[in-house]
Design a protein around this motif. Sequence first.
Motif, short mmCIF file in Angstrom:
data_model
loop_
_atom_site.label_atom_id
_atom_site.label_comp_id
_atom_site.label_asym_id
_atom_site.label_seq_id
_atom_site.Cartn_x
_atom_site.Cartn_y
_atom_site.Cartn_z
N ALA A 209 0.96 -1.15 -0.08
CA ALA A 209 -0.12 -0.05 -0.11
C ALA A 209 0.81 1.42 -0.08
N ARG A 210 2.20 1.09 0.39
CA ARG A 210 3.12 2.29 0.36
C ARG A 210 3.32 2.55 -0.97
N GLY A 211 3.47 1.58 -1.86
CA GLY A 211 3.94 1.75 -3.40
C GLY A 211 5.10 0.89 -3.53
N GLY A 212 5.03 0.48 -4.88
CA GLY A 212 6.28 -0.14 -5.28
C GLY A 212 6.37 -1.85 -4.67
N ALA A 213 7.02 -2.80 -5.54
CA ALA A 213 7.15 -3.93 -5.20
C ALA A 213 7.74 -4.31 -3.93
N ILE A 214 7.76 -5.50 -3.24
CA ILE A 214 8.36 -6.01 -1.91
C ILE A 214 9.06 -7.21 -2.27
N ARG A 215 9.86 -7.70 -1.16
CA ARG A 215 10.61 -8.92 -1.39
C ARG A 215 10.24 -9.61 -0.15
N LEU A 216 9.88 -11.11 -0.48
CA LEU A 216 9.83 -12.10 0.67
C LEU A 216 11.00 -12.98 0.86
N LYS A 217 11.42 -12.96 2.02
CA LYS A 217 12.75 -13.63 2.10
C LYS A 217 12.70 -14.44 3.47
N PRO A 218 12.98 -15.88 2.87
CA PRO A 218 12.99 -16.94 4.07
C PRO A 218 14.35 -16.67 4.96
N ALA A 219 14.03 -16.77 6.23
CA ALA A 219 15.09 -16.27 7.37
C ALA A 219 16.57 -17.08 7.15
N GLN A 220 16.49 -18.13 6.79
CA GLN A 220 17.68 -18.91 6.78
C GLN A 220 18.29 -18.79 5.12
N GLN B 87 18.90 -16.47 -2.34
CA GLN B 87 18.17 -17.84 -2.55
C GLN B 87 16.79 -17.65 -1.86
N GLY B 88 15.71 -18.17 -2.53
CA GLY B 88 14.35 -18.31 -2.02
C GLY B 88 13.75 -17.15 -2.12
N GLN B 89 14.23 -16.01 -2.44
CA GLN B 89 13.45 -14.94 -2.22
C GLN B 89 12.39 -14.68 -3.48
N GLN B 90 11.31 -13.90 -3.06
CA GLN B 90 10.43 -13.71 -4.19
C GLN B 90 10.03 -12.23 -4.33
N ARG B 91 9.88 -11.79 -5.57
CA ARG B 91 9.52 -10.51 -5.61
C ARG B 91 7.92 -10.28 -5.91
#
Length: 374
Positions: A146-157, A162-166
């Motif tokens: 809602a603040r604008g722009g894409a975000i990244r989802l990152k597994p902690a380990q 690796q494993g990130q999603q945009r």
Amino acid sequence: MPSPTNRCRRAVVTVCAGGQPRSDHERASQAWVARRLAELAGWEYAGEYDPAHPPALRPYFVPDDTLTAAQAARLGIAGEDDLFGGVVPHAFIASKVITHGLPRECASAPEGWRAELGERLRPVVLDGFSAFCPHSAGSAGRELLARGGAIRLKPAQARGGQGQQRVEHPDHLEQAVAALDLLQLQQHGMVLEQDLVEATTCSVGQVRIAGLVLSYLGTQQQAPDREGLEVYTGSRLQVVTGGYEALEAVAGDALQREALDCARRYDAAVAEVHPGFYASRRNYDVIAGRDARGRWRCGVLEQSWRLGGASPAEVVALDAFLSGRVPRGALTASCHESHDLAHRPPPHAQVHFHDPFARRGPVLKYAVVHGNPP
């Protein structure tokens, strides 16, 4: 070759502490770093640590991951002089989840979580949240989108990106959250963070071994692997003798100066909020770029208090300073991970992994000091 100030002989050993499967190139790099540290310090290299048959000399550990205080106690580690890496009071402190606070309505947090750390770090990181349940991950992601722009989802380990999603749309966010491994999320958490464009990732770090302190400031490189995925391929570092303050002389532009400031403030905040933390090897990934509104942003992405991708460059820099081939002051060192079968290392490179038949990952890894000191 003169050795560091601590001349008490020790046995350098590797130890697998992370519990995750390690590739051949990771094991080779760990063993190479341990062997070279032993040579440079005038100690003995004793291979992988076997608690049933410990070495006769007092061990110096090179673990593959940050240790918890409980693990350190079992190994007899009493402080940063006993290992190349770091020790934290709780396992989650070693992961990227400490970089951000929790969403307002989050009811899940690990034992030992300190909310004040997120507040202390807010000025030196990007916009983001950490989460330990699907509900919190969904609400955090929606707020960031809602603040604008894409975000990244990152597994902690995950390591090395690796494993990130945009994610750019709320529908895609819901799909991504629904696909998360619930047990992994509850045990380790994840990070949701704003994405930047036109970005550069800097490395700020420090190594302390047997009385010698090296600090560095540099940039990371990425390139496609053999499957076409963007992966970490190396770092180029300006290395100085001394603490972080010595880096001020080599921080040549506004980006480097801001990256150095962010890393130092992050480092200090963790030490103050979690007094049980200590480390002889510290590395901070700092990104600088533009957000969706075109605003310049700079912030620490994550910390590494363990053997890392830049460690071979740290070791060859240590070698150059200790050997006297370069005067105490500053030098440039780099490490490289190539996925190109035709790649050949330059003269004077120190190769720590080469397997042209490797099915996945790099086929060649090496480090070099630039300027070819005699």
